[in-house]
Design a protein around this motif. Structure first.
Motif, mmCIF file in Angstrom:
data_model
loop_
_atom_site.group_PDB
_atom_site.id
_atom_site.type_symbol
_atom_site.label_atom_id
_atom_site.label_comp_id
_atom_site.label_asym_id
_atom_site.label_seq_id
_atom_site.Cartn_x
_atom_site.Cartn_y
_atom_site.Cartn_z
ATOM 1 N N LYS A 290 97.071 11.740 34.410
ATOM 2 C CA LYS A 290 95.525 11.278 34.014
ATOM 3 C C LYS A 290 94.467 12.232 35.087
ATOM 4 O O LYS A 290 93.558 12.144 34.667
ATOM 5 C CB LYS A 290 95.321 9.796 34.424
ATOM 6 N N ARG A 291 95.059 12.606 36.292
ATOM 7 C CA ARG A 291 94.070 13.059 37.177
ATOM 8 C C ARG A 291 94.732 13.954 37.802
ATOM 9 O O ARG A 291 96.100 13.819 38.362
ATOM 10 C CB ARG A 291 93.610 12.282 38.113
ATOM 11 N N SER B 29 94.328 16.666 41.175
ATOM 12 C CA SER B 29 93.381 17.167 42.509
ATOM 13 C C SER B 29 93.965 17.836 43.362
ATOM 14 O O SER B 29 95.232 17.448 43.478
ATOM 15 C CB SER B 29 92.927 15.694 42.914
#
Length: 180
Positions: A70-71, A73
């Motif tokens: 989902k993410r 970083s």
């Protein structure tokens, strides 16, 4: 001269001993690097490229095995335990995909081997090129190691860990019996 044969597998030590020496140097350099990177931003700058590769490995394996990333970083953050340089958040980690997603950065090790085998085929074996070679090896090998958070993910699903060990063991046994 040892350095002229470095990376070609036929150095003075013979075989792949030169690769072992490189790995030892990489580990020593990595430890020195960690001792001197006290600020978040200096550590992030030194580690940025490796962190991108590390997190990308997690992302791709999660994507392929249904972890639904989902993410993604790679922006550094200070935490209570130190620094967090990167993170991949997934929606569906389970017993099947936890181990492969957690140890995904190990897939960078063949890149280290490729750098070792090919680097000096394309560049002259000068002291500066050797420094560049070691820098690349430090980045790849250090970031190929799963982090403590990666191992925590794997430990959350012990049945999956034992399942993968069983499948791999059965696969090796079947492969050996086929060859015998």
């Amino acid at each position: 001269m040892v350095i002229s044969e470095f990376g070609r597998g036929s150095g003075v030590l013979g075989g792949n001993a030169d690769f072992f020496i490189s790995v030892v140097l990489v580990v020593l350099i990595g430890r020195i690097k960690h001792l001197h990177c006290r600020s978040l931003w200096s550590a992030a700058l030194v580690n940025f490229v490796g962190v991108v590769f590390h997190e990308l490995a997690h992302y791709l394996v999660a994507l392929v095995l249904g972890g639904r990333p989902k993410r993604f970083s790679v922006w550094p953050k200070r935490t209570a335990d130190g620094f967090l340089f990167g993170q991949v958040v997934c929606a569906r980690i389970n017993a099947f995909n936890a181990l492969p997603v957690g140890i995904a950065p190990l897939s960078l090790l063949p890149l280290a081997w490729l750098i070792h085998r090919k680097f000096f085929l394309y560049l002259q074996p000068t002291p500066w090129n050797y420094v560049i070679y070691l820098f690349l090896m430090v980045i790849v090998i250090e970031n190929a190691l799963p982090s403590s958070a990666d191992w925590r993910l794997v430990r959350q699903f012990p049945i999956g860990l034992f399942g993968w060990i069983a499948v791999l063991t059965l696969g090796v046994v079947a492969w050996q019996r086929h060859l015998l």
